[in-house]
Design a protein around this motif. Structure first.
Motif, PDB file in Angstrom:
ATOM      1  N   CYS A  14      -1.638 -11.534   8.882  1.00 32.96           N
ATOM      2  CA  CYS A  14      -0.339 -11.878   9.453  1.00 32.96           C
ATOM      3  C   CYS A  14      -0.494 -12.699  10.736  1.00 32.96           C
ATOM      4  O   CYS A  14       0.493 -13.189  11.278  1.00 32.96           O
ATOM      5  CB  CYS A  14       0.480 -10.620   9.722  1.00 32.96           C
ATOM      6  SG  CYS A  14      -0.288  -9.466  10.870  1.00 32.96           S
ATOM      7  N   GLU A  74       2.354 -10.140   6.342  1.00 32.86           N
ATOM      8  CA  GLU A  74       1.992  -8.740   6.555  1.00 32.86           C
ATOM      9  C   GLU A  74       1.968  -8.012   5.218  1.00 32.86           C
ATOM     10  O   GLU A  74       2.998  -7.881   4.547  1.00 32.86           O
ATOM     11  CB  GLU A  74       2.973  -8.067   7.505  1.00 32.86           C
ATOM     12  CG  GLU A  74       2.558  -6.657   7.902  1.00 32.86           C
ATOM     13  CD  GLU A  74       3.368  -6.134   9.069  1.00 32.86           C
ATOM     14  OE1 GLU A  74       2.949  -6.342  10.234  1.00 32.86           O
ATOM     15  OE2 GLU A  74       4.427  -5.530   8.817  1.00 32.86           O
ATOM     16  N   ALA A  75       0.785  -7.552   4.847  1.00 35.24           N
ATOM     17  CA  ALA A  75       0.620  -6.865   3.565  1.00 35.24           C
ATOM     18  C   ALA A  75       1.016  -5.401   3.688  1.00 35.24           C
ATOM     19  O   ALA A  75       0.757  -4.753   4.704  1.00 35.24           O
ATOM     20  CB  ALA A  75      -0.824  -6.977   3.107  1.00 35.24           C
ATOM     21  N   ARG A  76       1.595  -4.889   2.619  1.00 36.30           N
ATOM     22  CA  ARG A  76       2.008  -3.483   2.568  1.00 36.30           C
ATOM     23  C   ARG A  76       1.750  -2.960   1.161  1.00 36.30           C
ATOM     24  O   ARG A  76       2.209  -3.554   0.172  1.00 36.30           O
ATOM     25  CB  ARG A  76       3.495  -3.377   2.917  1.00 36.30           C
ATOM     26  CG  ARG A  76       4.060  -1.962   2.911  1.00 36.30           C
ATOM     27  CD  ARG A  76       5.528  -1.978   3.330  1.00 36.30           C
ATOM     28  NE  ARG A  76       6.088  -0.634   3.391  1.00 36.30           N
ATOM     29  CZ  ARG A  76       6.625   0.000   2.346  1.00 36.30           C
ATOM     30  NH1 ARG A  76       6.680  -0.610   1.169  1.00 36.30           N
ATOM     31  NH2 ARG A  76       7.105   1.229   2.483  1.00 36.30           N
ATOM     32  N   THR A 100       2.106  -1.032  -2.173  1.00 37.80           N
ATOM     33  CA  THR A 100       3.208  -0.472  -2.960  1.00 37.80           C
ATOM     34  C   THR A 100       2.685   0.428  -4.066  1.00 37.80           C
ATOM     35  O   THR A 100       3.462   1.028  -4.802  1.00 37.80           O
ATOM     36  CB  THR A 100       4.057  -1.598  -3.576  1.00 37.80           C
ATOM     37  OG1 THR A 100       3.202  -2.487  -4.324  1.00 37.80           O
ATOM     38  CG2 THR A 100       4.770  -2.401  -2.494  1.00 37.80           C
ATOM     39  N   ILE A 129       0.075  -4.725  -3.555  1.00 33.50           N
ATOM     40  CA  ILE A 129       0.669  -4.891  -2.234  1.00 33.50           C
ATOM     41  C   ILE A 129       1.887  -5.781  -2.349  1.00 33.50           C
ATOM     42  O   ILE A 129       2.039  -6.546  -3.324  1.00 33.50           O
ATOM     43  CB  ILE A 129      -0.317  -5.514  -1.223  1.00 33.50           C
ATOM     44  CG1 ILE A 129      -0.775  -6.913  -1.691  1.00 33.50           C
ATOM     45  CG2 ILE A 129      -1.491  -4.603  -0.953  1.00 33.50           C
ATOM     46  CD1 ILE A 129      -1.563  -7.692  -0.646  1.00 33.50           C
ATOM     47  N   GLU A 130       2.739  -5.679  -1.345  1.00 34.68           N
ATOM     48  CA  GLU A 130       3.858  -6.599  -1.214  1.00 34.68           C
ATOM     49  C   GLU A 130       3.546  -7.557  -0.076  1.00 34.68           C
ATOM     50  O   GLU A 130       3.110  -7.133   1.002  1.00 34.68           O
ATOM     51  CB  GLU A 130       5.150  -5.853  -0.917  1.00 34.68           C
ATOM     52  CG  GLU A 130       6.354  -6.777  -0.784  1.00 34.68           C
ATOM     53  CD  GLU A 130       7.613  -6.036  -0.370  1.00 34.68           C
ATOM     54  OE1 GLU A 130       8.701  -6.584  -0.569  1.00 34.68           O
ATOM     55  OE2 GLU A 130       7.496  -4.920   0.172  1.00 34.68           O
ATOM     56  N   THR A 180      -8.259  -4.553   9.116  1.00 27.47           N
ATOM     57  CA  THR A 180      -7.124  -4.968   9.956  1.00 27.47           C
ATOM     58  C   THR A 180      -7.352  -4.719  11.443  1.00 27.47           C
ATOM     59  O   THR A 180      -6.475  -5.006  12.264  1.00 27.47           O
ATOM     60  CB  THR A 180      -5.851  -4.224   9.516  1.00 27.47           C
ATOM     61  OG1 THR A 180      -6.133  -2.829   9.399  1.00 27.47           O
ATOM     62  CG2 THR A 180      -5.367  -4.741   8.163  1.00 27.47           C
ATOM     63  N   ASP A 231      -0.713   1.197  10.771  1.00 25.70           N
ATOM     64  CA  ASP A 231       0.601   1.811  10.582  1.00 25.70           C
ATOM     65  C   ASP A 231       1.450   1.081   9.548  1.00 25.70           C
ATOM     66  O   ASP A 231       2.240   1.702   8.831  1.00 25.70           O
ATOM     67  CB  ASP A 231       1.361   1.867  11.914  1.00 25.70           C
ATOM     68  CG  ASP A 231       0.674   2.753  12.941  1.00 25.70           C
ATOM     69  OD1 ASP A 231      -0.228   3.517  12.555  1.00 25.70           O
ATOM     70  OD2 ASP A 231       1.025   2.668  14.128  1.00 25.70           O
ATOM     71  N   HIS A 232       1.308  -0.229   9.473  1.00 26.66           N
ATOM     72  CA  HIS A 232       2.169  -1.042   8.612  1.00 26.66           C
ATOM     73  C   HIS A 232       1.709  -1.096   7.166  1.00 26.66           C
ATOM     74  O   HIS A 232       2.404  -1.656   6.310  1.00 26.66           O
ATOM     75  CB  HIS A 232       2.205  -2.474   9.159  1.00 26.66           C
ATOM     76  CG  HIS A 232       0.861  -3.133   9.173  1.00 26.66           C
ATOM     77  ND1 HIS A 232      -0.114  -2.777  10.074  1.00 26.66           N
ATOM     78  CD2 HIS A 232       0.326  -4.109   8.388  1.00 26.66           C
ATOM     79  CE1 HIS A 232      -1.204  -3.511   9.852  1.00 26.66           C
ATOM     80  NE2 HIS A 232      -0.960  -4.318   8.835  1.00 26.66           N
ATOM     81  N   LEU A 233       0.549  -0.543   6.855  1.00 28.17           N
ATOM     82  CA  LEU A 233      -0.052  -0.748   5.537  1.00 28.17           C
ATOM     83  C   LEU A 233       0.515   0.141   4.438  1.00 28.17           C
ATOM     84  O   LEU A 233       0.288  -0.124   3.257  1.00 28.17           O
ATOM     85  CB  LEU A 233      -1.568  -0.518   5.627  1.00 28.17           C
ATOM     86  CG  LEU A 233      -2.367  -1.564   6.410  1.00 28.17           C
ATOM     87  CD1 LEU A 233      -3.812  -1.122   6.580  1.00 28.17           C
ATOM     88  CD2 LEU A 233      -2.302  -2.924   5.695  1.00 28.17           C
ATOM     89  N   ASN A 234       1.210   1.223   4.802  1.00 26.70           N
ATOM     90  CA  ASN A 234       1.724   2.178   3.813  1.00 26.70           C
ATOM     91  C   ASN A 234       0.579   2.701   2.945  1.00 26.70           C
ATOM     92  O   ASN A 234       0.618   2.671   1.707  1.00 26.70           O
ATOM     93  CB  ASN A 234       2.804   1.525   2.930  1.00 26.70           C
ATOM     94  CG  ASN A 234       3.570   2.546   2.089  1.00 26.70           C
ATOM     95  OD1 ASN A 234       3.691   3.712   2.468  1.00 26.70           O
ATOM     96  ND2 ASN A 234       4.067   2.109   0.938  1.00 26.70           N
TER      97      ASN A 234
END
Length: 454
Positions: A40, A117-119, A121, A126-127, A142, A274-277
Motif C-alpha cells: 500500500c 491494502e490487502a485484506r 477474505t 485477499i481483497e 508487512t 491489524d489491517h490484514l484480517n
C-alpha cells in the motif's frame, strides 16, 4: 462454485515490498511461478525509504558537525552549519529513486507489482482495491508501525517517517520515548541547530537493551550537546498551545510540562498486521506478531511470514532478509527443509558517538550461570580516540573463562559500527580471545584495537 470473472489467481502473493518480501518474490518468479507483490506504500519497505538508510544519510551530514567540534583547536578551523532543506533534498536523492528502481527490478524478474491494502477474505484469498485475488501460497512481510500510545492528543504527534521528510527544522522538538528512533533523531536535530531538544523516556535509562555503563557515557555526551534527556518521565497528554504544543509528563518529582514546536513519536514499533484480517486466513498471531515456526511457516501451512511482522528474530533489516530467504527455500521445496538459524546479530545506535552491541549482556551471561571475565575500559586516551578528538569511547567484552570464547561485545565511539561486525564474525566463527589477539590488523585502524579489547 465458479470463480468470479474479477478473480485473479497466482501461485504466490507476497504482501509487503520490503526486505522481508522482495527476495521471496524473486526466488519464486525465478522458478517460473506466477507471482504478485502487493504494497500500500511505495516499493522498498521501511529500511530503504522510511528508516535505516535515509536516517543514516542525515547522520552523515551531522557527522561533519561532530567532526568539526571534535577537531576544534587541533588545527581545523571552521564553523559548520546544517542546511536542513538541503539535507532532506540530499536524502531524497536516494529515497526518491528507490521505489521505481525496486518495482522495475521485480517486474523484470517476472513479478506482477500491485498497489493497495490487502485484506484476507479466506485461507487462499485477499481483497485488493475491491477485487478478489487468489493464490496457492502467500508470504507476509508487512513490517512494523509506530505503537499506539493511548494518550490524549496522540494524533498531534508526528512519526519517524514524517520527521525524515520535514521541509524545515523546528526550533523546539520533543521526542516521546528513549529508544533508537528518539536518541538518533534527537542527536540529528541538535547538531542541525535546534535550540531545544527534549527526550522523554519513561524508564530509568534510555536504550534499555544496551550495556548500562556504555549508555551512561552516551547520556553524558547527549547532555553535553544540550539535549534535555528526562528519564522516568511518562507522557500523560499532548495538547495544542497556540502555534506550539504542550507535553505534560509525570516524573518521580511530580507532573511537569514542556512547550515545543513539534512532538515526535519515538516509543517503538509493533507488528503492522491489524489491517490484514488474519483470522479469515487461519493465521494465528500474538503481541509480538504472526506466529511462525522455525521454518517461517504460519498456522496456515500455505502462508509464510518474515521480518518485523512475525514473532521471530530481532526487528532488524538483515534479519528480515535472512528469514525471507529461509521462507523462500521452504516455499519452493514444498516442505520444511531449512530452519532459520540466527548467528550473532550486531545492533548499532547511530548517535554520535555510536553505540553497538552483539551477544550477551553481563546480566544475561550471569543469569545463564556462565563463568566469564569482563574486559571493560574507557578509551578516550587510546590513540584511535585521540586522533579524532573523541571524548567518550569505551568497550566491554565478555570472555568465557573455560573456552576463551567471546560471549558478548559492547562498544561506544567512532568505528563501533564496523568493530562490532568483526566481533560478530569472530563469535560466529568460534574464534577465541587468544586467536583474535594473534590476528594482525592494518594499523592504525579502529579494527586494530580489537586485539586489545579481549
Amino acid at each position: 462454485m465458479t470463480s468470479s470473472n474479477k478473480e485473479k489467481t497466482y501461485d504466490l502473493i507476497v504482501i509487503g515490498a520490503g526486505t522481508g518480501g522482495n527476495g521471496v518474490a524473486r526466488m519464486a518468479a525465478a522458478e517460473g511461478w506466477n507471482v504478485a507483490s502487493v504494497d500500500c506504500l511505495p516499493y522498498g519497505g521501511t529500511c530503504a525509504l522510511r528508516g535505516c538508510d535515509p536516517k543514516k544519510m542525515l547522520v552523515a551530514v551531522t557527522e561533519a558537525v561532530d567532526w568539526a567540534d571534535n577537531m576544534d583547536g587541533k588545527g581545523f578551523e571552521a564553523q559548520p552549519a546544517v542546511n536542513w532543506p538541503d539535507m532532506i533534498a540530499f536524502k531524497r536523492t536516494f529515497t526518491d529513486a528507490m521505489p521505481p528502481r525496486i518495482e522495475a527490478g521485480l517486474s523484470k524478474a517476472g513479478v506482477t507489482t500491485l498497489h493497495g491494502e490487502a485484506r484476507f477474505t479466506g485461507p487462499d484469498s485477499i481483497e485488493l482495491n475491491g477485487e478478489t485475488l487468489r493464490a496457492k501460497h502467500f508470504h507476509i512481510a508487512t513490517g512494523a508501525r509506530p505503537m499506539t500510545l493511548k494518550i490524549p492528543g496522540e494524533e498531534l504527534l508526528i512519526t519517524s517517517t514524517d520527521f525524515l521528510n520535514l521541509p524545515d527544522r523546528p526550533e523546539r522538538i520533543a521526542f516521546v520515548g528513549g529508544g533508537f528512533i528518539a536518541m538518533e533523531f534527537a542527536h540529528i536535530a541538535a547538531r542541525a541547530g535546534a535550540s531545544e531538544v527534549t527526550v522523554l523516556e519513561m524508564m530509568k535509562r534510555p536504550l534499555g537493551n544496551f550495556d548500562p555503563d556504555l549508555v551512561g557515557l552516551l547520556v553524558e555526551a547527549t547532555n553535553e550537546m544540550g539535549i534535555s534527556l528526562r528519564t522516568e518521565a511518562r507522557v500523560l497528554k499532548v495538547e495544542r498551545s497556540g502555534e506550539a504544543f504542550l507535553v505534560t509528563f509525570e516524573t518521580t518529582a511530580g507532573t511537569e510540562q514542556v512547550s515545543c514546536d513539534l512532538v515526535v513519536h519515538g516509543t517503538g514499533r509493533v507488528p503492522n498486521i491489524d489491517h490484514l484480517n488474519l483470522a479469515a486466513a487461519g493465521v494465528e498471531f500474538g503481541r509480538r506478531g504472526i506466529k511462525v515456526s522455525d521454518y517461517m511457516r504460519t498456522t496456515n501451512s500455505n502462508i509464510f511470514a518474515a521480518g518485523d511482522c512475525a514473532d521471530s528474530g530481532p526487528n532488524l533489516t538483515p534479519v528480515s532478509a535472512n528469514e525471507g530467504r529461509i521462507a523462500g527455500k521452504n516455499l519452493l521445496a514444498g516442505k520444511d527443509t531449512r530452519a532459520v538459524v540466527y548467528p550473532p546479530i550486531p545492533s548499532v545506535v547511530f548517535t554520535l558517538p555510536q553505540l553497538a552491541t552483539v551477544g550477551l549482556s553481563e546480566a544475561d551471561a550471569t543469569e545463564k550461570g556462565l563463568a566469564f571475565d569482563v574486559h571493560f575500559e574507557k578509551t578516550a586516551d587510546w590513540y584511535s580516540s585521540m586522533r579524532v578528538g573523541a571524548k567518550r569511547t569505551a568497550f566491554k567484552v565478555l570472555v568465557e573463562q573455560k573456552t576463551g570464547l567471546i560471549l558478548g561485545a559492547h562498544l561506544i565511539g567512532p568505528g563501533a559500527e564496523e568493530q562490532i561486525n568483526l566481533f560478530a564474525m569472530a563469535m560466529g566463527a568460534g574464534l577465541t580471545a587468544n586467536k583474535i589477539k594473534a590476528m594482525i590488523f592494518a594499523y592504525p585502524s579502529f579494527a586494530s584495537d580489537i586485539g586489545s579489547m579481549v
